[in-house]
Design an enzyme around this catalytic site. Structure first.
Site, PDB file in Angstrom:
ATOM      1  N   GLU A 193      40.723  12.420  93.011  1.00  0.00           N
ATOM      2  CA  GLU A 193      41.818  12.620  93.967  1.00  0.00           C
ATOM      3  C   GLU A 193      41.851  11.502  95.015  1.00  0.00           C
ATOM      4  OE1 GLU A 193      41.775  16.602  95.596  1.00  0.00           O
ATOM      5  OE2 GLU A 193      42.419  17.460  93.691  1.00  0.00           O
ATOM      6  N   GLU A 262      43.050  19.709  86.906  1.00  0.00           N
ATOM      7  CA  GLU A 262      42.656  20.895  87.675  1.00  0.00           C
ATOM      8  C   GLU A 262      43.817  21.871  87.745  1.00  0.00           C
ATOM      9  OE1 GLU A 262      40.883  20.216  91.528  1.00  0.00           O
ATOM     10  OE2 GLU A 262      39.510  18.702  90.746  1.00  0.00           O
TER      11      GLU A 262
END
Ligand SMILES: *[C@@H]1O[C@H](CO)[C@@H](O)[C@H](O)[C@H]1NC(C)=O
Ligand SMILES: *[C@@H]1O[C@H](CO)[C@@H](O)[C@H](O)[C@H]1NC(C)=O
Ligand SMILES: *[C@@H]1O[C@H](CO)[C@@H](O)[C@H](O)[C@H]1NC(C)=O
Ligand SMILES: *[C@@H]1O[C@H](CO)[C@@H](O)[C@H](O)[C@H]1NC(C)=O
Ligand SMILES: *[C@@H]1O[C@H](CO)[C@@H](O)[C@H](O)[C@H]1NC(C)=O
Length: 892
Positions: A193, A262
């Site tokens: 991320e 995710e």
């Protein structure tokens, strides 16, 4: 006859195909016959074949190695093809240059177990993991490297990061764990991320991101790399999506497949907060939409969340449980109906896989303002390439994304009524091998071999209930006093306020700050005359501070970088001011983690004195890291005897900052074990020297839970919450492998004056199970649904069955409700409807009692027909019990 035969054959072929694929996977190599992994715009290409993949997130250190095989097996049974994990740098390299790949950190063993179960492995090396893990996975020593700046174009950081990533890749190569070596690893991730924070680092952010990508692919791992939430990822790295929904995501290049690293199927919780959960229907909707709109790999974050043992929980203030409302609960038990519902979904996706991989892109059909279909069909060309089949195959998804209204749509001549927020899958296997019937002809509904999966309806409920056995817990305790403040030789004095982590190096949560101030008569009378109290002001503090004056607790505050104003009572003369700074999980998310630090920031002063504030910022402070008991390791099974424990008889008034110790026998059986610390305050616990974790009995706010949570509409982490007005975490998992039969040692450190006598132990198992399955009926096809979906795919002509299953080692001891007919209500609230077969209870009892699992056919043939022309269903509620000899053997 010929017609019927060929029809059945065609109906079955998608299943046969799936079986063949798995077969190929199991037979060859150490785990697999070596295979290459590449990708195109549509999917990962594994051994030359595009694949639609279901991935289950399991973080190996959040379970014990003894739990791993069961977790992996239950993931596989639930329909996973892939296991995904981060790596945890601070677990693997607790001291710089000294690696740890043992016990819960034995990633090689974990990877081999995944391979031996015939599953693939996706490792997100990071090394930044976030993961609600202490310091996001960074070792604490990393912040002491001169000149270091994390996650940016900084030479010292890059050097350390490369060394670690290379260590992991080389380890995996040396153990032959990559696909091209016959191992399970098909995919890797670098960074994590980073796109969320890249701009915080200015131009150096992009330089670092490019460096990380190049460095990673240069390590010779030989499988594709991904970067999640990285829209500017380079051409040779797949950028992927992390979110609650990823159907609208598109990678930054037409050459890359759409991957969901995710899928947030739940959420984490903080001390003193409500517990988030996410309805299965909404998760299933999100996944169905993802595959509908071209997705190819979906990873559950988490499929099993597990436990933040020891001090591994992240911050600020995250709880020890990392249950995450995952399909496998914190103890590894199936969370129903979630697990089963998602298993059905996976089976539906797998059924469509041949068609999904055969098409480069779907045909889009708008069916209404909020209704749409995507049709995937193979042409002989691309089927030949990927599937070695030359038959027409087709799969369609029909979605109603309206949050409120059902919709009836017409699709290829057939009407479908779609509940709000739902997707229907159709597997359309074209019937004839001849060329007469091809997709695009107007198909009659009877020519469809159709499996429909409707997400608004759950027909299978299970209820998990706790079986407590607190009476077996020991009532004989020892105690040991923990000194307040300075306790040992390693104390030191320094001018000014030192940063918490600079002093503790995270060896302990605790850091004592002690100073002494002189208060004059004048001040005392000034306060008395004006009826005011002086206060100790701290500009900024995290995560928790206790303020003591002259050995008495004045107050405590929890927060993240908040101001503290604590009224205190002072006496004339010298006063000891003692501050205990406590970390409760180091920050795991954000840019500049190395600068974030812990403890106090800014100034500390005493306000309200007659002559003005006393500035304590520059005072002489004496420091002591940690607790004496921690450094004496009084929780260690061997050193614990010599630590100076004394008896703690019932009725003794407890004092704050005490250690307690007792012995207990393990509950009988094999069910997972938990301790209930809801009678305690705040502290930590160890069993047989294993660090269970932090406990804290903060209570969640009373409001904001809601009686039910509507699965329709976009989910967010505050939407569905439970546990209002309850202690956030009462139960703490004690893995079975940490326990002996007799005389287990429990040691706890408690900060408040709570007594340990009310701690209790219990085992967890599924006690009440319920299920409801409808008899087969067409038409209307779209209302047909059942729980054991995959089982029936190949058995379209077979009677639907209900499958009841207790946890391992348990059997069905009684049937509390059974009705074949039109039963009303849901689990634990079933009632007979107008239509009811009188023999329901006896049929079900006969089939099930005394068994761990049982199956019952849902048809008039089994029960007789209690009412003609009514679509009937069977509803059952049953009790699971451990074998009788185990339920009483817990105490000694
Ligand atoms: C604090 O440290 C000093 C120096 O090592 C030592 O002499 C003293 O005894 C310590 N204080 C306590 C209370 O142990
Ligand atoms: C922590 O220690 C480092 C190295 O000694 C120093 O550069 C840094 O300023 C310290 N941090 C704080 C907040 O005092
Ligand atoms: C307290 O001391 C610090 C450090 O010398 C100084 O920066 C600060 O201004 C002082 N605060 C007050 C209120 O005098
Ligand atoms: C405790 O001592 C026993 C006997 O000396 C030894 O076998 C065991 O390994 C020790 N356990 C630990 C955890 O150190
Ligand atoms: C059960 O369902 C029937 C309709 O099927 C309804 O008339 C009846 O009121 C229901 N009973 C209960 C107890 O809900």
């Amino acid at each position: 006859m010929v017609e019927a035969m060929s029809r059945r054959k065609t109906l079955n072929f998608p299943l046969i195909l799936t079986v063949l694929t798995i077969h190929f996977v199991i037979v060859a190599g150490e785990y697999f016959k070596p295979f290459n992994v590449t990708y195109d715009n549509r999917a990962l290409i594994i051994g030359g074949k595009r694949r639609m993949l279901i991935s289950a997130g399991i973080h190996y250190p959040r379970a014990t190695p003894e739990m791993w095989p069961t977790l992996i097996a239950r993931s596989k049974e639930g329909g996973a093809d892939v296991i995904e994990t981060y790596t945890f740098w601070n677990g693997h390299e607790p001291t710089r240059g000294q690696y740890n790949f043992e016990g819960r950190y034995d990633i090689v063993k974990f990877a081999k177990l995944v391979g031996s179960h015939g599953l693939f492995l996706f490792i997100r090396i990071g090394p930044y993991a976030c993961a609600e893990w202490n310091f996001g996975g960074f070792p604490i020593w990393l912040r002491d490297i001169p000149g270091i700046e994390f996650r940016t174009d900084n030479a010292p950081f890059k050097e350390e990061m490369e060394r670690y990533v290379k260590k992991i890749v080389d380890l995996m190569i040396s153990e032959s764990l990559f696909s091209w070596q016959g191992g399970p690893i098909i995919l890797l991730q670098i960074e994590n991320e980073y796109g969320n924070v890249e701009s915080s680092f200015g131009p150096k952010g992009k330089l670092y991101m490019k460096w990380a990508a190049e460095m990673a692919v240069g390590l010779g791992a030989g499988v594709p790399w991904v970067m999640c939430r990285q829209t500017d990822a380079p051409e040779y790295i797949i950028d992927t999506c992390n979110a609650y929904y990823c159907d609208g995501f598109t990678p930054n290049s037409e050459k890359k497949p759409k991957i969901w690293t995710e899928n947030w199927n739940g959420w984490f919780a903080d001390w003193g907060e409500r517990l988030p959960y996410r309805p299965s229907e909404d998760i299933a909707f999100a996944i169905a939409r993802f595959f509908q709109r071209g997705g190819s790999l979906q990873n559950y974050y988490m499929y099993f969340g597990g436990t933040n043992f020891g001090r591994t929980a992240g911050g600020p203030t995250q709880i020890t449980s990392y249950d995450y409302d995952a399909p496998l609960d914190e103890y590894g038990l199936l969370r129903q109906p979630k697990w089963g519902h998602l298993k059905d979904l996976h089976a539906a996706i797998k059924l469509c896989e041949p068609a999904l991989v055969a098409a480069d892109s779907p045909q889009y059909i708008k069916l209404g303002p909020k209704q749409e279909a995507h049709v995937y069909r193979g042409t002989s060309n691309n089927i030949g390439q990927y599937m070695s089949l030359n038959e027409g195959i087709c799969a369609a998804f029909i979605a109603n994304i309206d949050e409120h209204e059902s919709a009836t749509v017409k699709f290829y001549g057939q009407e479908f009524t779609l509940p709000p927020w739902s997707v229907v899958f159709c597997q359309i296997a074209e019937i004839q091998l001849s060329t007469q019937l091809r997709w695009g002809h107007k198909l009659q509904s009877k020519q469809w071999a159709q499996i429909l999966f409707q997400l608004g309806i759950i027909l299978c409920f299970y209820k998990l209930s706790l079986k407590a056995s607190s009476e077996s817990f020991s009532q004989s305790w020892m105690t040991l006093k923990e000194p307040l403040g300075v306790w040992g030789d390693k104390n030191f004095t320094s001018k000014g306020i030192l940063e918490h982590l600079n002093v503790t190096k995270d060896q302990s949560d605790y850091l004592w700050y002690l100073t002494r101030i002189y208060i004059s008569d004048d001040d005392i009378s000034f306060w008395e005359e004006n009826d005011v109290s002086p206060t100790i002001d701290i500009d900024s503090m995290r995560d928790f501070v206790r303020i003591f004056v002259n050995g008495q607790l004045a107050g405590s505050v929890k927060g993240k970088w908040i101001k503290v104003v604590q009224p205190v009572k002072l006496v004339q003369g010298y006063n000891d001011i003692l501050l205990l700074s406590e970390t409760v999980g180091l920050q795991n998310y954000g840019a500049f983690l190395e600068k974030d630090g812990a403890g106090f920031k800014g100034q500390i002063k005493l306000t309200g004195c007659k002559s003005g504030d006393i500035n304590l910022t520059t005072s002489l402070w004496t420091y002591q890291v940690g607790l004496r008991g921690e450094f004496l390791e009084v929780y260690d099974v061997n050193s614990t005897e010599s630590a100076g424990w004394t008896e703690f008889p019932t009725g003794t008034t407890p004092s704050v900052f005490s250690w307690y110790k007792t012995k207990f026998d393990a509950p009988g059986g094999t069910d997972p074990v938990a301790l209930d610390f809801s009678s305690m305050g705040k502290g930590q616990a160890w069993v047989n020297g294993h660090h269970v974790g932090r406990y804290w009995t903060l209570v969640a706010p009373n409001n904001g839970c809601g009686r039910t949570c509507d699965y329709r509409g976009a989910y967010h982490s505050d939407k569905c919450r439970t546990n209002c007005g309850e202690i956030t975490q009462a139960w703490y998992h004690i893995p079975r492998s940490w326990l002996k039969t007799l005389n287990n040692v429990l040691v706890i450190f408690e900060e408040t004056d709570k007594t340990p006598f009310d701690i209790s132990i219990s085992t967890r198992s599924t006690e009440t199970i319920c299920a409801q399955v409808s008899e087969k009926h067409y038409p209307p096809l779209h209302k047909w649904s059942h729980s054991e979906f995959d089982r029936k795919l190949s058995l379209m002509d077979k009677t639907p069955e209900m499958h009841l299953q207790c946890d391992e080692g348990h059997t069905i001891s009684s049937i509390e409700f059974a009705s074949y007919g039109s039963p009303n209500g849901s689990c634990q609230k079933f009632s007979q409807g107008k239509c009811h077969a009188a023999n329901s209870l006896s049929v079900v009892s006969q089939a099930c009692i005394g068994r761990t699992s049982c199956s019952i056919g849902i048809s008039n043939g089994v029960f007789g027909d209690p009412c003609r022309h009514v679509v009937k269903s069977l509803a059952v509620q049953a009790k699971c019990s451990p074998p009788p000899d185990l339920s009483t053997s817990a105490s000694s």
